[in-house]
Write a protein that holds these residues in place. Structure first.
Motif, PDB file in Angstrom:
ATOM      1  N   LYS A  93       0.859  -1.192  -0.018  1.00  0.00           N
ATOM      2  CA  LYS A  93      -0.067  -0.025   0.008  1.00  0.00           C
ATOM      3  C   LYS A  93       0.737   1.138   0.005  1.00  0.00           C
ATOM      4  O   LYS A  93       0.309   2.275  -0.223  1.00  0.00           O
ATOM      5  N   LYS A  94       2.215   1.202   0.356  1.00  0.00           N
ATOM      6  CA  LYS A  94       2.853   2.345   0.458  1.00  0.00           C
ATOM      7  C   LYS A  94       3.529   2.818  -0.971  1.00  0.00           C
ATOM      8  O   LYS A  94       3.996   3.652  -1.223  1.00  0.00           O
ATOM      9  N   HIS A  95       3.300   1.665  -2.019  1.00  0.00           N
ATOM     10  CA  HIS A  95       3.923   2.076  -3.240  1.00  0.00           C
ATOM     11  C   HIS A  95       2.824   2.832  -4.029  1.00  0.00           C
ATOM     12  O   HIS A  95       1.951   2.809  -4.079  1.00  0.00           O
ATOM     13  N   GLU A  96       3.683   3.903  -4.428  1.00  0.00           N
ATOM     14  CA  GLU A  96       2.632   4.845  -5.442  1.00  0.00           C
ATOM     15  C   GLU A  96       2.865   4.052  -6.862  1.00  0.00           C
ATOM     16  O   GLU A  96       3.720   3.592  -7.546  1.00  0.00           O
ATOM     17  N   ASN A  97       1.651   4.299  -7.499  1.00  0.00           N
ATOM     18  CA  ASN A  97       1.637   3.922  -9.053  1.00  0.00           C
ATOM     19  C   ASN A  97       1.934   2.724  -9.363  1.00  0.00           C
ATOM     20  O   ASN A  97       2.267   2.430 -10.481  1.00  0.00           O
ATOM     21  N   VAL A  98       1.646   1.766  -8.439  1.00  0.00           N
ATOM     22  CA  VAL A  98       1.829   0.339  -8.904  1.00  0.00           C
ATOM     23  C   VAL A  98       0.612  -0.315  -8.921  1.00  0.00           C
ATOM     24  O   VAL A  98      -0.304  -0.365  -7.889  1.00  0.00           O
ATOM     25  N   ARG A  99       0.163  -1.010  -9.884  1.00  0.00           N
ATOM     26  CA  ARG A  99      -1.041  -1.829 -10.053  1.00  0.00           C
ATOM     27  C   ARG A  99      -0.678  -3.263  -9.865  1.00  0.00           C
ATOM     28  O   ARG A  99       0.187  -3.907 -10.447  1.00  0.00           O
ATOM     29  N   TYR A 100      -1.328  -3.794  -8.905  1.00  0.00           N
ATOM     30  CA  TYR A 100      -0.939  -5.457  -8.486  1.00  0.00           C
ATOM     31  C   TYR A 100      -2.194  -6.423  -9.228  1.00  0.00           C
ATOM     32  O   TYR A 100      -3.380  -5.979  -8.970  1.00  0.00           O
ATOM     33  N   VAL A 101      -1.760  -7.314  -9.599  1.00  0.00           N
ATOM     34  CA  VAL A 101      -2.536  -8.318 -10.330  1.00  0.00           C
ATOM     35  C   VAL A 101      -1.987  -9.741  -9.949  1.00  0.00           C
ATOM     36  O   VAL A 101      -0.765  -9.906  -9.996  1.00  0.00           O
ATOM     37  N   PHE A 102      -2.610 -10.494  -9.171  1.00  0.00           N
ATOM     38  CA  PHE A 102      -2.093 -12.079  -8.655  1.00  0.00           C
ATOM     39  C   PHE A 102      -2.486 -12.856  -9.960  1.00  0.00           C
ATOM     40  O   PHE A 102      -3.672 -12.774 -10.210  1.00  0.00           O
ATOM     41  N   LEU A 103      -1.399 -13.629 -10.333  1.00  0.00           N
ATOM     42  CA  LEU A 103      -1.740 -14.770 -11.244  1.00  0.00           C
ATOM     43  C   LEU A 103      -1.699 -16.116 -10.466  1.00  0.00           C
ATOM     44  O   LEU A 103      -0.972 -16.281  -9.813  1.00  0.00           O
ATOM     45  N   GLY A 104      -2.797 -16.874 -10.700  1.00  0.00           N
ATOM     46  CA  GLY A 104      -2.840 -18.136 -10.076  1.00  0.00           C
ATOM     47  C   GLY A 104      -4.159 -18.247  -9.396  1.00  0.00           C
ATOM     48  O   GLY A 104      -5.225 -17.380  -9.504  1.00  0.00           O
ATOM     49  N   ASP A 105      -4.324 -19.414  -8.690  1.00  0.00           N
ATOM     50  CA  ASP A 105      -5.569 -20.006  -8.384  1.00  0.00           C
ATOM     51  C   ASP A 105      -5.621 -19.537  -6.637  1.00  0.00           C
ATOM     52  O   ASP A 105      -4.964 -20.009  -5.819  1.00  0.00           O
ATOM     53  N   LYS A 106      -6.515 -18.532  -6.463  1.00  0.00           N
ATOM     54  CA  LYS A 106      -6.531 -18.008  -4.964  1.00  0.00           C
ATOM     55  C   LYS A 106      -7.185 -18.823  -4.139  1.00  0.00           C
ATOM     56  O   LYS A 106      -7.512 -18.803  -2.935  1.00  0.00           O
ATOM     57  N   SER A 107      -8.119 -19.758  -4.767  1.00  0.00           N
ATOM     58  CA  SER A 107      -9.417 -20.567  -4.123  1.00  0.00           C
ATOM     59  C   SER A 107      -8.743 -21.238  -2.921  1.00  0.00           C
ATOM     60  O   SER A 107      -9.668 -21.464  -1.831  1.00  0.00           O
ATOM     61  N   ILE A 108      -7.649 -21.661  -2.924  1.00  0.00           N
ATOM     62  CA  ILE A 108      -7.323 -22.692  -1.809  1.00  0.00           C
ATOM     63  C   ILE A 108      -6.554 -22.003  -0.537  1.00  0.00           C
ATOM     64  O   ILE A 108      -6.296 -22.467   0.172  1.00  0.00           O
ATOM     65  N   GLY A 139       1.395 -22.858 -14.848  1.00  0.00           N
ATOM     66  CA  GLY A 139       1.233 -22.726 -16.501  1.00  0.00           C
ATOM     67  C   GLY A 139       0.265 -23.590 -17.113  1.00  0.00           C
ATOM     68  O   GLY A 139      -0.833 -23.452 -17.959  1.00  0.00           O
ATOM     69  N   ARG A 140       0.157 -24.972 -16.590  1.00  0.00           N
ATOM     70  CA  ARG A 140      -0.643 -25.940 -17.279  1.00  0.00           C
ATOM     71  C   ARG A 140      -1.931 -25.845 -17.032  1.00  0.00           C
ATOM     72  O   ARG A 140      -2.813 -25.897 -17.793  1.00  0.00           O
ATOM     73  N   ALA A 141      -1.983 -25.688 -15.638  1.00  0.00           N
ATOM     74  CA  ALA A 141      -3.372 -25.629 -15.091  1.00  0.00           C
ATOM     75  C   ALA A 141      -4.114 -24.184 -15.454  1.00  0.00           C
ATOM     76  O   ALA A 141      -5.277 -24.499 -15.845  1.00  0.00           O
ATOM     77  N   GLU A 142      -3.283 -23.315 -15.978  1.00  0.00           N
ATOM     78  CA  GLU A 142      -3.682 -21.960 -16.373  1.00  0.00           C
ATOM     79  C   GLU A 142      -4.355 -22.188 -17.841  1.00  0.00           C
ATOM     80  O   GLU A 142      -5.505 -21.784 -18.158  1.00  0.00           O
ATOM     81  N   ILE A 143      -3.913 -23.104 -18.793  1.00  0.00           N
ATOM     82  CA  ILE A 143      -4.360 -23.223 -19.993  1.00  0.00           C
ATOM     83  C   ILE A 143      -5.743 -24.220 -19.992  1.00  0.00           C
ATOM     84  O   ILE A 143      -6.568 -23.986 -20.511  1.00  0.00           O
TER      85      ILE A 143
END
Ligand code: IPE
Ligand code: IPE
Ligand code: MG
Length: 236
Positions: A93-108, A139-143
């Motif tokens: 939250k301290k970082h200015e101007n950075v957009r965060y995106v998480f890649l992967g399965d958050k569900s677990i 990567g495989r699970a993503e496809i």
């Protein structure tokens, strides 16, 4: 690419760089420290590297923080990495101007952590510098996931359709993938997106990676001839 003593800038050929941040465990072992300390120094190295990337004009950075296969590590190590993620989200939250995106399965992941991740994504959605954090990413699970969502929506499976349904649909494929720790493999990272990425491997362990090493990787990238299966003008 312009290079002055103080300022190193990239040009339009290098918009997206991805890092396989490997070697934290070996770094710690060399110092007789627990692996978790290596991961902790790895976060510091990541911070410095991100700042360098954005300062140089790189638009998007992707980091491989935790793979779907990394759950097989000892519980203590896995817990230490999840703790670092939690701390990182607070610091982010301290970082200015950075957009965060998480890649992967958050569900677990635990619900509170998942909500923190979603909130950070939401709160930074309009910011300029993109940071993708691959966490519980494979990567495989993503496809497979992309194909299943096309099928569920009654759509044909096409290259464009798959690309649009990957975790990375908001960003172009990486131009350069840097792997520290000396292994010449992708370890299930960006399997689809890396089709034409340039790959740079260094023996430097991730906690020792710094701006000087980053510049070496970028200079190597600029020496490459990218062909995408065709020929460059001077090769015809
Ligand atoms: C990479 O460092 C970080 C993660 C996989 C989470 P490692 O922990 O794989 O370090 P080495 O390869 O054992 O040195
Ligand atoms: C790749 O490193 C995953 C991350 C950097 C998060 P690994 O250490 O898990 O890869 P392998 O096991 O050597 O292929
Ligand atoms: Mg490793």
């Amino acid at each position: 690419m312009k290079k002055t003593k103080k300022e190193f800038k990239v040009d339009e050929r290098l918009k997206h760089i991805a890092f396989i941040m490997d070697g934290n465990g070996r770094w710690a072992k060399k110092r007789m420290l627990p692996r978790s300390v290596g991961h902790s120094f790895g976060v510091k190295s990541m911070e410095k590297t991100l700042n360098s990337c954005f300062k140089m004009g790189i638009e998007a950075v992707t980091v491989y923080a935790f793979s779907t296969e990394n759950w097989t590590r000892p519980k203590q190590e896995v817990d230490s990495i999840i703790k670092l993620l939690r701390e990182y989200i607070v610091d982010a939250k301290k970082h200015e101007n950075v957009r965060y995106v998480f890649l992967g399965d958050k569900s677990i992941l635990d619900e509170d952590l998942r909500n923190e991740m979603l909130k950070l994504e939401q709160d930074t959605k309009c910011l300029k510098n993109l940071l993708n954090i691959a966490f519980n990413y494979g990567g495989r699970a993503e496809i497979v996931k992309a194909c299943n969502s096309l099928i569920e929506n009654g759509l044909p499976i096409t290259e464009e359709g798959i690309s649009k349904n990957l975790y990375t649909s908001h960003v172009q494929d990486p131009d350069l993938i840097v792997r520290t720790g000396g292994e010449y493999r992708l370890s299930n990272f960006l399997m689809w997106q890396s089709a034409y990425s340039e790959i740079y491997v260094t023996d430097v362990l991730w906690p020792d990676f710094n701006e000087e090493e980053l510049i070496k990787a970028i200079e190597s990238f600029y020496r490459r001839k990218r062909r995408f299966g065709g020929l460059n003008k001077d090769e015809e």
